[in-house]
Design an enzyme around this catalytic site. Structure first.
Site, mmCIF file in Angstrom:
data_model
loop_
_atom_site.group_PDB
_atom_site.id
_atom_site.type_symbol
_atom_site.label_atom_id
_atom_site.label_comp_id
_atom_site.label_asym_id
_atom_site.label_seq_id
_atom_site.Cartn_x
_atom_site.Cartn_y
_atom_site.Cartn_z
ATOM 1 N N LYS A 101 0.861 -1.189 0.000
ATOM 2 C CA LYS A 101 0.000 0.000 0.000
ATOM 3 C C LYS A 101 0.895 1.236 0.000
ATOM 4 O O LYS A 101 1.500 1.592 1.011
ATOM 5 C CB LYS A 101 -0.926 0.055 1.220
ATOM 6 C CG LYS A 101 -2.050 1.063 0.970
ATOM 7 C CD LYS A 101 -2.677 1.635 2.195
ATOM 8 C CE LYS A 101 -1.969 2.810 2.785
ATOM 9 N NZ LYS A 101 -1.865 4.014 1.922
ATOM 10 N N GLU A 125 10.050 1.666 10.471
ATOM 11 C CA GLU A 125 11.008 2.764 10.252
ATOM 12 C C GLU A 125 10.221 4.052 10.382
ATOM 13 O O GLU A 125 9.363 4.361 9.546
ATOM 14 C CB GLU A 125 11.644 2.625 8.877
ATOM 15 C CG GLU A 125 12.545 1.410 8.857
ATOM 16 C CD GLU A 125 13.024 1.009 7.496
ATOM 17 O OE1 GLU A 125 12.585 1.608 6.503
ATOM 18 O OE2 GLU A 125 13.829 0.087 7.418
ATOM 19 N N CYS A 154 13.647 11.117 5.795
ATOM 20 C CA CYS A 154 13.636 10.781 7.226
ATOM 21 C C CYS A 154 14.974 11.070 7.877
ATOM 22 O O CYS A 154 15.054 11.281 9.074
ATOM 23 C CB CYS A 154 13.281 9.315 7.404
ATOM 24 S SG CYS A 154 14.455 8.223 6.577
ATOM 25 N N GLU A 171 9.191 16.419 15.351
ATOM 26 C CA GLU A 171 9.584 16.289 13.948
ATOM 27 C C GLU A 171 8.713 17.215 13.090
ATOM 28 O O GLU A 171 7.488 17.227 13.209
ATOM 29 C CB GLU A 171 9.392 14.843 13.471
ATOM 30 C CG GLU A 171 9.843 14.665 12.031
ATOM 31 C CD GLU A 171 9.497 13.296 11.456
ATOM 32 O OE1 GLU A 171 8.338 12.870 11.564
ATOM 33 O OE2 GLU A 171 10.404 12.660 10.890
HETATM 34 P P1 NAD Z 1 2.257 8.486 7.560
HETATM 35 O O1 NAD Z 1 2.553 7.710 8.790
HETATM 36 O O2 NAD Z 1 1.237 9.541 7.609
HETATM 37 O O3 NAD Z 1 1.802 7.511 6.374
HETATM 38 C C1 NAD Z 1 2.615 6.450 5.947
HETATM 39 C C2 NAD Z 1 1.735 5.368 5.355
HETATM 40 O O4 NAD Z 1 0.904 4.822 6.371
HETATM 41 C C3 NAD Z 1 0.796 5.857 4.257
HETATM 42 O O5 NAD Z 1 0.733 4.861 3.258
HETATM 43 C C4 NAD Z 1 -0.534 5.985 4.994
HETATM 44 O O6 NAD Z 1 -1.662 5.851 4.169
HETATM 45 C C5 NAD Z 1 -0.449 4.822 5.970
HETATM 46 N N1 NAD Z 1 -1.264 4.942 7.173
HETATM 47 C C6 NAD Z 1 -1.578 6.077 7.841
HETATM 48 N N2 NAD Z 1 -2.327 5.765 8.935
HETATM 49 C C7 NAD Z 1 -2.468 4.412 8.956
HETATM 50 C C8 NAD Z 1 -3.130 3.501 9.817
HETATM 51 N N3 NAD Z 1 -3.781 3.906 10.901
HETATM 52 N N4 NAD Z 1 -3.083 2.183 9.521
HETATM 53 C C9 NAD Z 1 -2.393 1.748 8.438
HETATM 54 N N5 NAD Z 1 -1.771 2.564 7.568
HETATM 55 C C10 NAD Z 1 -1.783 3.887 7.833
HETATM 56 O O7 NAD Z 1 3.657 9.057 7.076
HETATM 57 P P2 NAD Z 1 3.933 10.007 5.832
HETATM 58 O O8 NAD Z 1 3.374 11.355 6.144
HETATM 59 O O9 NAD Z 1 3.505 9.311 4.599
HETATM 60 O O10 NAD Z 1 5.528 10.067 5.819
HETATM 61 C C11 NAD Z 1 6.278 10.979 6.566
HETATM 62 C C12 NAD Z 1 6.753 10.311 7.847
HETATM 63 O O11 NAD Z 1 7.472 9.134 7.519
HETATM 64 C C13 NAD Z 1 7.726 11.160 8.642
HETATM 65 O O12 NAD Z 1 7.435 11.017 10.003
HETATM 66 C C14 NAD Z 1 9.079 10.536 8.332
HETATM 67 O O13 NAD Z 1 10.064 10.739 9.306
HETATM 68 C C15 NAD Z 1 8.710 9.099 8.227
HETATM 69 N N6 NAD Z 1 9.692 8.355 7.444
HETATM 70 C C16 NAD Z 1 10.547 7.521 8.094
HETATM 71 C C17 NAD Z 1 11.520 6.814 7.395
HETATM 72 C C18 NAD Z 1 12.498 5.891 8.062
HETATM 73 O O14 NAD Z 1 13.156 5.113 7.349
HETATM 74 N N7 NAD Z 1 12.630 5.918 9.367
HETATM 75 C C19 NAD Z 1 11.600 6.974 6.007
HETATM 76 C C20 NAD Z 1 10.721 7.853 5.376
HETATM 77 C C21 NAD Z 1 9.764 8.531 6.105
HETATM 78 O O1 6OD Z 2 18.076 4.823 0.486
HETATM 79 C C1 6OD Z 2 18.235 4.445 1.641
HETATM 80 O O2 6OD Z 2 19.198 3.831 1.980
HETATM 81 C C2 6OD Z 2 17.237 4.764 2.669
HETATM 82 N N1 6OD Z 2 17.132 3.928 3.700
HETATM 83 C C3 6OD Z 2 16.525 5.882 2.593
HETATM 84 C C4 6OD Z 2 15.604 6.293 3.577
HETATM 85 C C5 6OD Z 2 15.015 7.497 3.420
HETATM 86 C C6 6OD Z 2 14.022 7.988 4.308
HETATM 87 O O3 6OD Z 2 13.307 8.936 4.035
#
Ligand code: NAD
Ligand code: 6OD
Length: 485
Positions: free
Chosen positions: A177, A253, A287, A389
């Site tokens: 998804k 993550e 992230c 954040e």
């Molecule tokens: P989000 O948590 O709002 O959404 C992520 C995904 O989860 C989407 O596909 C969304 O539809 C789904 N989702 C939302 N609520 C849900 C629920 N209750 N049940 C199941 N699925 C659900 O995050 P975002 O706004 O898409 O992304 C930004 C966030 O992601 C930031 O906090 C960022 O730090 C984090 N992020 C972390 C990493 C990492 O590797 N640690 C990488 C990229 C982004």
């Molecule tokens: O490309 C990568 O190695 C990695 N883990 C990216 C993560 C990005 C988060 O937003």
């Protein structure tokens, strides 16, 4: 580009009759409509995945699965321009960024996990037994079964494939998804799976939102065996509750509030350039981006001046504009959130070194979701903007006096995803990197990552590690077999 993106379930394209709009963040225009998966469609995807797990896909050997995944990588590369256009339309990121990071790294994930699955070692131990004959123990690894992959919008193909590839390499059937904000490259990936002959049900795609939509239907479904998720920490909490019902394995993550620690003995120009990159890349929507910067007092003023110059030199623009450095935020909603932090910083007493608002272009970009790169100083570590954040092109810069203080303040956070340390003193680099509680610490660099290395966070930044063998460890489970000799 297609007018309607559909779900891909059991090898067939499925429409549900309910749609939502996919918006281009550069100008607010509609890119296409997307068919939202309802609970029945998600249930069909789970059934299809369960059949694949128990059928051809489940019986396929590592060698054959690896060959298929390599064909997925080849096909993404053959359709590189389709993926590139789709990613850029959904995110507004610049062509150079999508061309050099998102799409190639998305394809590379399939190739690297195809290679790794063939090299995955199993353990074996000989033991003594009371009769003296002995026994041989060896482990085999089994896939988890049906794995739900839930991805965010910031690096859509890269972060989806980074989970789909190892899950499939380990033999799981997957239901992906993508974020509702960025559904296009995931749909192209489903097309590629179809084109290279991945058996029906081994890869399924459902579109939709989180709560009371495809995300929640998936995580609550009793026949989903494991969940792997990248996104906000708060969403992780909601998913963990859903997974707790059947104690499903999870890999998370999550968010970050990543520090950079800049010592007076650094190469100042390199540190300013490196931190600027860490703060502003992808409009701060990675992230690993830095939001807290600690600078040793003797170089504080020079560092802040340098970072201000870098921020003000950034070119905000359309993906195809020459020399564009940064695009827009992903959505109007996300820009509202980031702007609320811009206001809060002022209320909390920040000095706005640069930025703090919305740029005006006098063209269609004013309908998009651009925001000014921003630098603050003058706040205590307790300010909310220094603790929560934000996920935008912004950081707070604070002075420090001792190494001990810098480490303490870098660690004074609910998060622990990554950090960077800037120093030319080798011993200090090692020492400080070891003391920072984060899943990944760079010294004199940022966003350098071999795909085989462990990736993940501590505290609110996540649970578990993915990357290389760490991914395969999550997506499969060992069973021990003991043979009496
Ligand atoms: P989000 O948590 O709002 O959404 C992520 C995904 O989860 C989407 O596909 C969304 O539809 C789904 N989702 C939302 N609520 C849900 C629920 N209750 N049940 C199941 N699925 C659900 O995050 P975002 O706004 O898409 O992304 C930004 C966030 O992601 C930031 O906090 C960022 O730090 C984090 N992020 C972390 C990493 C990492 O590797 N640690 C990488 C990229 C982004
Ligand atoms: O490309 C990568 O190695 C990695 N883990 C990216 C993560 C990005 C988060 O937003």
């Amino acid at each position: 580009m297609r007018a309607l993106l559909r779900n891909y379930v059991g090898g067939a394209w499925v429409e549900t009759g309910r749609t939502f709009a996919n918006i281009n963040p550069v100008n607010g225009a509609k890119v296409c409509d997307v068919s939202e998966a309802d609970a029945a469609t998600v249930a069909r995807a789970v059934e299809a995945a369960s059949r694949a797990r128990d059928g051809d896909w489940g019986r396929m050997g590592d060698e054959e699965r690896a060959a298929l995944l390599r064909r997925v990588a080849d096909r993404i590369e053959a359709r590189f321009d389709d993926f590139l256009e789709a990613e850029v339309a959904d995110t507004g990121k610049s062509y150079p960024q999508a061309r050099t990071i998102d799409i190639p790294r998305g394809a590379a994930n399939f190739r690297i996990f195809a290679d790794l699955i063939k090299a995955y070692p199993n353990e074996s131990y000989e033991m003594t037994t009371p009769d003296g004959a002995g026994a041989l123990n060896y482990s085999i690894r089994r896939p988890l079964g049906v794995v739900a992959v839930i991805a965010p919008w910031n690096l859509p193909l890269l972060l989806l494939s980074w989970k789909v590839a190892p899950a499939m390499a380990a033999g799981n059937a997957v239901i992906a998804k993508p974020s509702e904000e960025t559904p296009s490259t995931a749909t192209l990936l489903a097309e590629v799976m179809d084109e290279v002959g991945v058996p029906a049900g081994a890869f399924n795609l459902v579109h939709g939102f989180g709560p009371d939509s495809a995300g929640e239907f998936l995580t609550r479904h009793p026949d989903v065996d494991a969940i792997t998720f990248t996104g906000e920490s708060r969403t992780g909490t909601a998913i963990m509750k859903a997974a707790a019902e059947r104690v499903k394995p999870i890999s998370f993550e999550l968010g970050g509030k990543n520090p950079a620690v800049v010592f007076a003995d650094c190469n100042l120009d390199a540190a300013i350039a490196g931190v600027a990159r860490a703060v502003f890349t992808n409009c701060g929507q990675v992230c690993m981006c830095t939001e807290r910067v600690y600078v040793e007092r003797p170089i504080f003023d020079r560092f802040v001046r340098g970072l201000k110059e870098k921020a003000e030199a950034l070119t905000l623009g359309r993906p195809a504009d020459t020399g564009v450095d940064t695009g827009p935020l992903i959505s109007a909603g996300h820009r509202d959130k980031v702007l609320s932090y811009y206001r809060l910083a002022v209320e909390e007493g920040a000095t706005v070194v640069t930025g703090g608002g919305v740029p005006r272009f006098g063209d269609e970009r004013d309908e998009g979701f651009f925001i000014q790169p921003t630098v603050w100083t003058g706040l205590s570590d307790e300010a909310r903007v220094c603790r929560e954040e934000i996920f935008g092109p912004v950081c707070h810069v604070a002075p420090f006096d001792t190494e001990e203080e810098a480490v303490r303040r870098a660690n004074d956070t609910d998060y622990g995803l990554c950090a960077s340390v800037w120093t030319q003193n080798l011993s200090r680099g090692h020492r400080v990197a070891k003391r920072i509680t984060a899943g990944l610490v760079w010294v004199n660099s940022w966003f350098l990552r071999d795909l085989r290395t462990p990736f993940g966070g501590v505290k609110l930044s996540g649970i578990g590690r993915e990357g290389g063998i760490h991914s395969l460890n999550f997506y499969s489970e060992p069973s021990n077999i003991c043979i009496k000799l």
